[in-house]
Design a protein around this motif. Structure first.
Motif, mmCIF file in Angstrom:
data_model
loop_
_atom_site.group_PDB
_atom_site.id
_atom_site.type_symbol
_atom_site.label_atom_id
_atom_site.label_comp_id
_atom_site.label_asym_id
_atom_site.label_seq_id
_atom_site.Cartn_x
_atom_site.Cartn_y
_atom_site.Cartn_z
ATOM 1 N N LEU A 1 -0.718 8.462 -13.499
ATOM 2 C CA LEU A 1 -1.920 8.429 -12.666
ATOM 3 C C LEU A 1 -2.899 7.373 -13.160
ATOM 4 C CD1 LEU A 1 -2.519 12.236 -12.078
ATOM 5 C CD2 LEU A 1 -2.091 10.530 -10.302
ATOM 6 N N VAL A 2 -3.128 7.333 -14.451
ATOM 7 C CA VAL A 2 -4.059 6.349 -15.016
ATOM 8 C C VAL A 2 -3.593 4.939 -14.706
ATOM 9 C CG1 VAL A 2 -5.009 5.407 -17.159
ATOM 10 C CG2 VAL A 2 -4.924 7.884 -16.815
ATOM 11 N N SER A 3 -2.288 4.702 -14.748
ATOM 12 C CA SER A 3 -1.758 3.353 -14.517
ATOM 13 C C SER A 3 -1.892 2.932 -13.059
ATOM 14 C CB SER A 3 -0.290 3.288 -14.945
ATOM 15 O OG SER A 3 0.533 4.041 -14.062
ATOM 16 N N ILE A 4 -1.949 3.900 -12.141
ATOM 17 C CA ILE A 4 -2.043 3.598 -10.711
ATOM 18 C C ILE A 4 -3.489 3.435 -10.269
ATOM 19 C CG2 ILE A 4 -1.547 4.522 -8.393
ATOM 20 C CD1 ILE A 4 0.795 6.057 -9.792
ATOM 21 N N LEU A 5 -4.430 4.065 -10.995
ATOM 22 C CA LEU A 5 -5.833 4.071 -10.599
ATOM 23 C C LEU A 5 -6.594 2.914 -11.231
ATOM 24 C CD1 LEU A 5 -6.461 7.904 -11.076
ATOM 25 C CD2 LEU A 5 -6.162 6.690 -8.898
ATOM 26 N N ASP B 1 -3.021 -3.936 -7.110
ATOM 27 C CA ASP B 1 -1.959 -2.936 -7.041
ATOM 28 C C ASP B 1 -2.422 -1.575 -7.531
ATOM 29 O OD1 ASP B 1 -0.076 -4.650 -5.974
ATOM 30 O OD2 ASP B 1 0.615 -5.351 -7.938
ATOM 31 N N ARG B 2 -3.720 -1.339 -7.482
ATOM 32 C CA ARG B 2 -4.251 -0.046 -7.934
ATOM 33 C C ARG B 2 -5.165 0.560 -6.868
ATOM 34 N NH1 ARG B 2 -5.662 -0.358 -14.409
ATOM 35 N NH2 ARG B 2 -3.590 -1.065 -15.099
ATOM 36 N N GLN C 1 0.829 -1.200 0.000
ATOM 37 C CA GLN C 1 0.000 0.000 0.000
ATOM 38 C C GLN C 1 0.868 1.258 0.000
ATOM 39 O OE1 GLN C 1 -2.828 -0.097 3.214
ATOM 40 N NE2 GLN C 1 -3.608 -2.125 2.658
ATOM 41 N N ARG C 2 1.940 1.214 0.770
ATOM 42 C CA ARG C 2 2.823 2.384 0.834
ATOM 43 C C ARG C 2 3.430 2.673 -0.537
ATOM 44 N NH1 ARG C 2 6.942 3.729 5.727
ATOM 45 N NH2 ARG C 2 7.607 5.763 4.992
ATOM 46 N N ARG C 3 3.825 1.615 -1.223
ATOM 47 C CA ARG C 3 4.408 1.791 -2.561
ATOM 48 C C ARG C 3 3.390 2.414 -3.511
ATOM 49 N NH1 ARG C 3 3.730 -1.444 -6.648
ATOM 50 N NH2 ARG C 3 3.099 -3.206 -5.330
ATOM 51 N N ILE C 4 2.135 1.949 -3.439
ATOM 52 C CA ILE C 4 1.085 2.462 -4.333
ATOM 53 C C ILE C 4 0.787 3.927 -4.036
ATOM 54 C CG2 ILE C 4 -1.337 2.220 -5.011
ATOM 55 C CD1 ILE C 4 -1.065 -0.791 -4.281
ATOM 56 N N VAL C 5 0.619 4.252 -2.740
ATOM 57 C CA VAL C 5 0.299 5.634 -2.375
ATOM 58 C C VAL C 5 1.456 6.560 -2.714
ATOM 59 C CG1 VAL C 5 -0.262 7.181 -0.462
ATOM 60 C CG2 VAL C 5 -1.346 4.939 -0.601
ATOM 61 N N ASP C 6 2.680 6.114 -2.476
ATOM 62 C CA ASP C 6 3.855 6.914 -2.838
ATOM 63 C C ASP C 6 3.839 7.226 -4.332
ATOM 64 O OD1 ASP C 6 5.477 7.736 -0.741
ATOM 65 O OD2 ASP C 6 6.399 5.774 -0.507
ATOM 66 N N ALA C 7 3.549 6.206 -5.144
ATOM 67 C CA ALA C 7 3.527 6.393 -6.595
ATOM 68 C C ALA C 7 2.409 7.361 -7.004
ATOM 69 C CB ALA C 7 3.339 5.044 -7.293
ATOM 70 N N PHE C 8 1.253 7.245 -6.345
ATOM 71 C CA PHE C 8 0.130 8.140 -6.650
ATOM 72 C C PHE C 8 0.477 9.591 -6.317
ATOM 73 C CE2 PHE C 8 -3.487 10.510 -4.956
ATOM 74 C CZ PHE C 8 -4.306 10.557 -6.074
ATOM 75 N N LEU C 9 1.019 9.806 -5.122
ATOM 76 C CA LEU C 9 1.353 11.169 -4.709
ATOM 77 C C LEU C 9 2.418 11.774 -5.614
ATOM 78 C CD1 LEU C 9 1.399 10.773 -0.815
ATOM 79 C CD2 LEU C 9 -0.405 11.791 -2.223
ATOM 80 N N SER C 10 3.404 10.971 -5.989
ATOM 81 C CA SER C 10 4.459 11.449 -6.871
ATOM 82 C C SER C 10 3.894 11.850 -8.230
ATOM 83 C CB SER C 10 5.527 10.367 -7.032
ATOM 84 O OG SER C 10 6.526 10.778 -7.948
ATOM 85 N N ALA C 11 3.016 11.005 -8.788
ATOM 86 C CA ALA C 11 2.422 11.315 -10.089
ATOM 87 C C ALA C 11 1.525 12.555 -10.003
ATOM 88 C CB ALA C 11 1.620 10.113 -10.594
#
Length: 284
Positions: free
Chosen positions: A193-197, A261-262, A174-184
């Motif tokens: 963003l589309v790839s994470i959501l 993972d989204r 979860q931390r990896r996913i949220v980190d990636a979302f915030l960074s994007a």
């Protein structure tokens, strides 16, 4: 210089520390200023010459005022949530060393949110003892407890603040996913963003606003980008979320739901009553 001017100068010298105490207690710079102003009014009405330790006396008064404000706030939450008015965002706080240190430090901001979930007496005992080194002998009369009981209040608060952050595999994911979302979001990277959501992701704001679909949500990056810019990770009800500073002192909790993972759900929570009901802890 007359006695009134001298007393005012002595009070002004204590003001930054008193505002720092009140801000950590109340989580609002405007309310902290009100609490400190009330302390000044009480000092002006008292026999100041009889006060041997002005700093300790003022800390006690501010502590009691904050405790009353927290208890009043708690009693108001007994009303249905939809009857509670949403407080408008306040202006930027005065730039004191104490407020700058708190607001610029990610752990400090996360800690401020966790403190909101504590019982008022626990919060006061923890803030005064652990943050400002006030002895339990001085804290006890403020909370109407014995020094030993005040120590227990601070101990319970300390366990709540320090606990609940085991890094088991699901939290790491979860931390990896949220980190990636915030960074994007910070970069306004639409494709990332589309790839994470999740394709059917839903975004809500205090349950009143909704936007659905990865493409639609990603296109709105300009809306939540400022939140991501000031966001720091936190543990929310056992899941990785974030706390975001929006105006320097107003904060919001970002709560995520995951599908694989989204990110499948994204809730922005700014209502103090809803935040109080969440189980929050700092995330190392």
């Amino acid at each position: 210089m007359d006695e009134g001017d001298l007393l005012a100068r002595r009070f002004q010298a204590e003001r930054p520390r008193l505002e720092a105490v009140a801000y950590r207690m109340l989580g609002s710079a405007a309310e902290a200023e009100d609490a400190v102003q009330e302390a000044w009014l009480r000092l002006a009405r008292s026999d100041a010459d009889a006060v041997q330790n002005l700093a300790g006396w003022l800390t006690t008064v501010v502590g009691r005022v904050c405790l009353d404000m927290l208890r009043s706030r708690t009693s108001r939450r007994e009303a249905p949530l939809d009857e509670q008015p949403v407080e408008p965002a306040p202006d930027a706080p005065a730039e004191t060393p104490e407020s700058q240190a708190l607001l610029s430090d990610s752990v400090g901001l996360a800690l401020l949110v966790v403190l909101q979930t504590l019982d008022p007496a626990e919060r006061l005992a923890f803030v005064l003892h652990d943050m400002f080194a006030v002895p339990f002998d001085e804290i006890a009369p403020i909370v109407d407890r014995t020094p030993a009981a005040a120590r227990q209040l601070a101990s319970r608060a300390r366990r709540r603040v320090q606990g609940g952050t085991p890094q088991h595999p699901d939290l790491v994911r979860q931390r990896r996913i949220v980190d990636a979302f915030l960074s994007a979001a910070r970069q306004g990277d639409f494709d990332a963003l589309v790839s994470i959501l999740d394709p059917d992701v839903v975004i809500r704001s205090d349950g009143r606003f909704q936007r659905q679909g990865a493409v639609t949500v990603a296109r709105g990056a300009s809306v939540f980008g400022p939140m991501a810019a000031g966001a720091h990770l936190i543990l929310v009800d056992g899941r990785v979320g974030a706390v975001a500073s929006m105006t320097g002192r107003e904060y919001r909790v970002l709560l995520f739901g995951f599908a694989g993972d989204r990110i499948a759900e994204f809730d922005v929570i700014s209502d103090p009553g809803r935040i109080h009901d969440l189980k929050l802890s700092t995330l190392d």
